[in-house]
Write a protein that holds these residues in place. Structure first.
Motif, PDB file in Angstrom:
ATOM      1  N   ALA A 275      23.081   8.720  70.408  1.00  0.00           N
ATOM      2  CA  ALA A 275      22.499   8.144  69.186  1.00  0.00           C
ATOM      3  C   ALA A 275      22.548   6.625  69.226  1.00  0.00           C
ATOM      4  N   VAL A 286      20.183   5.395  63.425  1.00  0.00           N
ATOM      5  CA  VAL A 286      20.532   6.809  63.479  1.00  0.00           C
ATOM      6  C   VAL A 286      21.864   6.997  62.767  1.00  0.00           C
ATOM      7  N   PHE A 288      24.698   9.344  62.338  1.00  0.00           N
ATOM      8  CA  PHE A 288      25.249  10.532  63.008  1.00  0.00           C
ATOM      9  C   PHE A 288      26.588  10.877  62.379  1.00  0.00           C
ATOM     10  N   PHE A 309      19.786  17.581  71.578  1.00  0.00           N
ATOM     11  CA  PHE A 309      19.869  16.310  70.860  1.00  0.00           C
ATOM     12  C   PHE A 309      19.082  15.227  71.597  1.00  0.00           C
ATOM     13  N   LEU A 313      15.640  13.373  69.972  1.00  0.00           N
ATOM     14  CA  LEU A 313      15.472  11.923  69.819  1.00  0.00           C
ATOM     15  C   LEU A 313      14.324  11.406  70.678  1.00  0.00           C
ATOM     16  N   VAL A 325      16.695   8.055  61.216  1.00  0.00           N
ATOM     17  CA  VAL A 325      17.011   9.396  61.719  1.00  0.00           C
ATOM     18  C   VAL A 325      18.390   9.770  61.206  1.00  0.00           C
ATOM     19  N   ALA A 327      21.354  12.655  61.727  1.00  0.00           N
ATOM     20  CA  ALA A 327      21.793  13.710  62.635  1.00  0.00           C
ATOM     21  C   ALA A 327      23.203  14.126  62.265  1.00  0.00           C
ATOM     22  N   VAL A 340      18.813  17.434  63.296  1.00  0.00           N
ATOM     23  CA  VAL A 340      18.196  16.120  63.510  1.00  0.00           C
ATOM     24  C   VAL A 340      17.012  16.036  62.558  1.00  0.00           C
ATOM     25  N   ASP A 342      14.137  13.324  60.884  1.00  0.00           N
ATOM     26  CA  ASP A 342      13.524  11.995  60.869  1.00  0.00           C
ATOM     27  C   ASP A 342      12.513  11.913  59.739  1.00  0.00           C
TER      28      ASP A 342
END
Length: 397
Positions: A275, A286, A288, A309, A313, A325, A327, A340, A342
């Motif tokens: 990420a 991102v 995460f 993953f 991405l 994004v 995650a 995930v 977006d």
């Protein structure tokens, strides 16, 4: 496939015929009550049947129950020779122990049984013609002949049935061996296909993504050489790191080893680095998160999670035009989940796809025994959710 002849079986039968012929000859010679000339002639005729059988009608040439012209020729010769030998010495009837099984070997059941009836009643007729059968002995001889016929047919037929079963078992063994060979070839082909699919999938999920990153960074460097030399140097460093990682991954793909990121760290750490690299290369933030208590899962499951993953991405980079994004890696009692999400352009999930990414992710997850869900529509972004079986690993004490 041609029928296989069991040479060992027929070798045993030839041995039996030879032994029975020798015994018959000795018994005839041991009872010369009709005189030595007639007795020796009778024994010679019985002995002569063995080479005739060997060269004309033994099963390895005529085939079991073949009803061939060789078989019928031998049956006719053997019957006439038997009548002549029996007419010279009554003890020649011992030759029926040789002829009855042979007839069932070279003829089918009904013709063989008919020939045995003919040869037995014909023997009674021969004894009557040569004057060796008294009127008072006719009834007893006929009764004994019927008994001999019944016993001969029964046991000869049972013996040849065993022979037939032996042949069928031999054919079955041949077929099984052929099927085993075909199965081995198919297994080898399937193994090669699976290996090709594995390599293609690994290359798509690692090398292709790395090269895409290098190309993207290369374009960025071209625009930064004059305006932002510091940014260009940073992107060149990323390009070098990505190329080195691709080189390592290519070696691991060939050797089918654990991905480098997982070999060096836990799953959540590996995903966090992926990420971070994505954010650094694309300037798309991102978020995460790890939900639940992290724990080690089976290596194969962690590899699937990492590859999914990475591919998710990569799809965001190539298609989504997203600005953020989100995650998450989550753990529960018997599985781990990966999501995930977006805010990009989304797409029609039902429309035909040219790429390999989504289908490859689904295949990976399915092979690992997990579930794969994709939620998207044009203009609404994309949400990918994967759940994989991950029972806690109990460490040995």
């Amino acid at each position: 496939m041609a029928e296989r002849v069991d040479d060992r079986w027929f070798g045993d039968w030839i041995g039996y015929s030879a032994a029975a012929t020798l015994a018959s000859v000795l018994l005839i010679l041991a009872n010369p009550f009709t005189g030595w000339p007639r007795t020796i002639t009778s024994a010679g005729l019985v002995l002569a049947l063995f080479p005739v059988y060997w060269f004309l009608a033994r099963p390895s040439r005529a085939g079991i129950r073949g009803n061939s012209w060789r078989a019928w020729t031998y049956v006719a010769i053997a019957t006439l020779v038997y009548f002549a030998a029996y007419g010279l010495n009554n003890w020649a009837n011992i030759a029926l122990f040789i002829l009855s099984p042979q007839f069932f070997l070279v003829l089918s059941a009904l013709p063989a049984a008919a020939v045995i009836v003919v040869i037995n009643f014909g023997g009674v007729l021969v004894r009557w013609l040569v004057g060796d059968l008294e009127p008072g002995d006719v009834a007893g001889t006929l009764g004994l002949t019927v008994l001999i016929i019944a016993v001969s047919i029964y046991f000869s037929n049972r013996i040849t049935a065993v022979t037939k079963q032996s042949r069928e078992r031999g054919l079955l063994i041949d077929r099984l061996r052929e099927q085993q060979r075909e199965i081995a070839e198919l297994s080898e082909q399937q193994g090669a296909a699976a290996e090709r699919e594995r390599i293609a999938r690994e290359m798509h999920d690692t090398l292709a993504q790395g090269f895409t990153s290098i190309v993207t960074l290369g374009h960025a460097v071209q625009g930064e050489l004059e305006s932002d030399p510091a940014g260009a140097r940073r992107h060149v460093e990323l390009m070098t790191e990505t190329a080195q990682e691709n080189l390592q991954e290519s070696r691991r793909i060939i050797a089918a080893l654990t991905p480098g990121r997982l070999a060096e760290s836990t799953l959540e750490q590996a995903l966090g680095r992926v990420a971070g690299r994505f954010e650094e290369e694309t300037d798309v933030p991102v978020a995460f998160d790890v939900v639940g208590e992290p724990r080690a899962a089976a290596p194969a499951v962690e590899v699937v999670a990492l590859r999914v993953f990475q591919e998710a991405l990569a799809n965001v980079r190539k298609h989504a035009r997203a600005t953020t994004v989100d995650a998450a890696l989550s753990y529960d009692a018997g599985s781990l989940g990966l999501t995930v999400h977006d805010d990009g352009s989304g797409f029609d999930a039902a429309a035909p796809r040219d790429g390999y990414g989504i289908d490859g992710m689904q295949a990976r997850v399915r092979e690992a025994g997990g579930t794969f869900e994709l939620s998207t529509a044009p203009g609404t972004g994309t949400r990918l959710s994967v759940r994989l079986p991950a029972e806690p690993i109990v460490e040995a004490q």
